[in-house]
Design a protein around this motif. Structure first.
Motif, short mmCIF file in Angstrom:
data_model
loop_
_atom_site.label_atom_id
_atom_site.label_comp_id
_atom_site.label_asym_id
_atom_site.label_seq_id
_atom_site.Cartn_x
_atom_site.Cartn_y
_atom_site.Cartn_z
N ILE A 1 18.37 16.22 25.16
CA ILE A 1 17.58 14.99 25.09
C ILE A 1 18.25 14.04 24.10
N LEU A 2 18.64 12.85 24.58
CA LEU A 2 19.36 11.93 23.71
C LEU A 2 18.41 10.97 23.00
N LYS A 3 17.54 11.55 22.17
CA LYS A 3 16.63 10.78 21.32
C LYS A 3 16.83 11.23 19.89
N ARG A 4 16.61 10.30 18.95
CA ARG A 4 16.89 10.62 17.54
C ARG A 4 15.71 11.38 16.94
N LEU A 5 15.68 12.67 17.23
CA LEU A 5 14.62 13.58 16.77
C LEU A 5 15.26 14.85 16.21
N ILE A 6 14.70 15.29 15.07
CA ILE A 6 15.21 16.50 14.41
C ILE A 6 14.02 17.33 13.92
N VAL A 7 14.13 18.63 14.02
CA VAL A 7 13.20 19.52 13.31
C VAL A 7 14.02 20.42 12.38
N ILE A 8 13.45 20.68 11.20
CA ILE A 8 14.12 21.50 10.19
C ILE A 8 13.07 22.39 9.54
N ASP A 9 13.44 23.66 9.29
CA ASP A 9 12.63 24.50 8.41
C ASP A 9 13.59 25.42 7.65
N VAL A 10 13.86 25.05 6.41
CA VAL A 10 14.77 25.88 5.60
C VAL A 10 13.98 26.89 4.76
N GLY A 11 12.72 27.12 5.14
CA GLY A 11 11.91 28.11 4.45
C GLY A 11 10.73 27.51 3.71
N ASP A 12 10.65 26.18 3.72
CA ASP A 12 9.56 25.50 3.01
C ASP A 12 8.59 24.83 3.97
N GLY A 13 8.61 25.24 5.23
CA GLY A 13 7.72 24.65 6.22
C GLY A 13 8.45 23.68 7.13
N GLU B 1 17.42 8.40 8.94
CA GLU B 1 18.56 7.64 8.42
C GLU B 1 18.88 8.12 7.02
N ILE B 2 20.09 8.54 6.81
CA ILE B 2 20.51 8.91 5.46
C ILE B 2 20.83 7.61 4.73
N VAL B 3 20.11 7.33 3.65
CA VAL B 3 20.29 6.05 2.95
C VAL B 3 21.08 6.21 1.65
N GLU B 4 21.20 7.44 1.16
CA GLU B 4 22.02 7.68 -0.03
C GLU B 4 22.60 9.09 0.05
N HIS C 1 23.88 18.14 8.71
CA HIS C 1 24.32 18.83 9.94
C HIS C 1 23.55 18.29 11.15
N GLU C 2 22.22 18.11 11.00
CA GLU C 2 21.40 17.68 12.15
C GLU C 2 21.62 16.20 12.47
N VAL C 3 21.75 15.35 11.45
CA VAL C 3 22.02 13.93 11.72
C VAL C 3 23.38 13.80 12.41
N ASP C 4 24.34 14.64 12.03
CA ASP C 4 25.62 14.66 12.73
C ASP C 4 25.42 14.92 14.23
#
Ligand code: NI
Length: 160
Positions: free
Chosen positions: A54-66, A74-77, A130-133
Motif C-alpha cells: 500500500i503506497l500510503k504514508r503510514l507506519i506502525v511501530i512497537d519497540v516494547g513500549d506499546g 516527517e522527521i523534523v530534526e 528505518h520505517e520512514v526510509d
C-alpha cells in the motif's frame, strides 16, 4: 482486522515512494489495524505500508513500549549518531549494522488527524528512521556494502 501478506525482496513496491494520506478515514483506521496485526504476527517491531503493498504514508511501530501509529510522519530534526544491527521483515534472513541518527524529532498525525510530536532516542529513533526510509523506497541494505550484509541460517532478527 486481518493479517496482510508482507512484500519481500525485490518486490517493486518496496522501491516506490508512498503518497501522503489526505484524510484519516475509517479505511485508514482499518489499514492501521491490519498493519499492527501483521507486524505482531510476524514478531516485528515496525512496519511501513509499502511492506503490505500500500503506497500510503503510514507506519506502525512497537519497540516494547506499546503501539505507535504514525500517519504522514516527517522527521523534523536529527542529531548524533549510533551504529547498531538492523533486519527487515521484507528481507528475511539477513541483517547488518547501520549508522543512524541517535536522536530524532518526528511530527505526524494521529487517528484524529491531530499533529503529534515524538522525541525519540535509541531503538525507537532507529526504527523511525528505518520505517520512514521504507516510505521513500529505501531499504537498510542500501547503506551497506555487500560484505557488510550478514546472512543468517535461521530467521531470528527480521524485525522491521
Ligand atoms: Ni523494514
Amino acid at each position: 482486522m486481518s493479517i496482510r501478506i508482507i512484500r519481500k525482496g525485490n518486490d517493486p513496491v518496496l522501491r516506490q515512494i508512498a503518497k501522503p494520506v489526505p484524510r484519516v478515514t475509517p479505511a485508514v483506521h482499518k489499514l492501521l489495524d491490519d498493519m499492527a496485526q501483521t507486524m505482531y504476527d510476524a514478531e516485528g517491531i515496525g512496519l511501513a505500508a509499502n511492506q503490505i503493498g500500500i503506497l500510503k504514508r503510514l507506519i506502525v511501530i512497537d519497540v516494547g513500549d506499546g503501539l505507535v501509529e504514525l500517519i504522514n510522519p516527517e522527521i523534523v530534526e536529527m542529531s548524533g549518531s549510533q551504529v547498531g544491527p538492523e533486519g527487515c521483515l521484507s528481507l528475511p534472513g539477513i541483517h547488518g549494522d547501520v549508522e543512524r541518527a541517535s536522536h530524532v524529532k518526528l511530527r505526524a498525525w494521529n487517528r484524529q488527524e491531530e499533529t503529534v510530536e515524538y522525541e525519540a532516542d535509541g531503538m525507537f529513533a532507529r526504527c523511525i528512521q528505518h520505517e520512514v526510509d521504507h516510505l521513500n523506497g529505501i531499504l537498510f541494505t542500501d547503506y551497506l556494502k555487500p560484505s557488510e550484509i550478514v546472512y543468517e541460517n535461521r530467521q531470528g532478527s527480521d524485525t522491521r
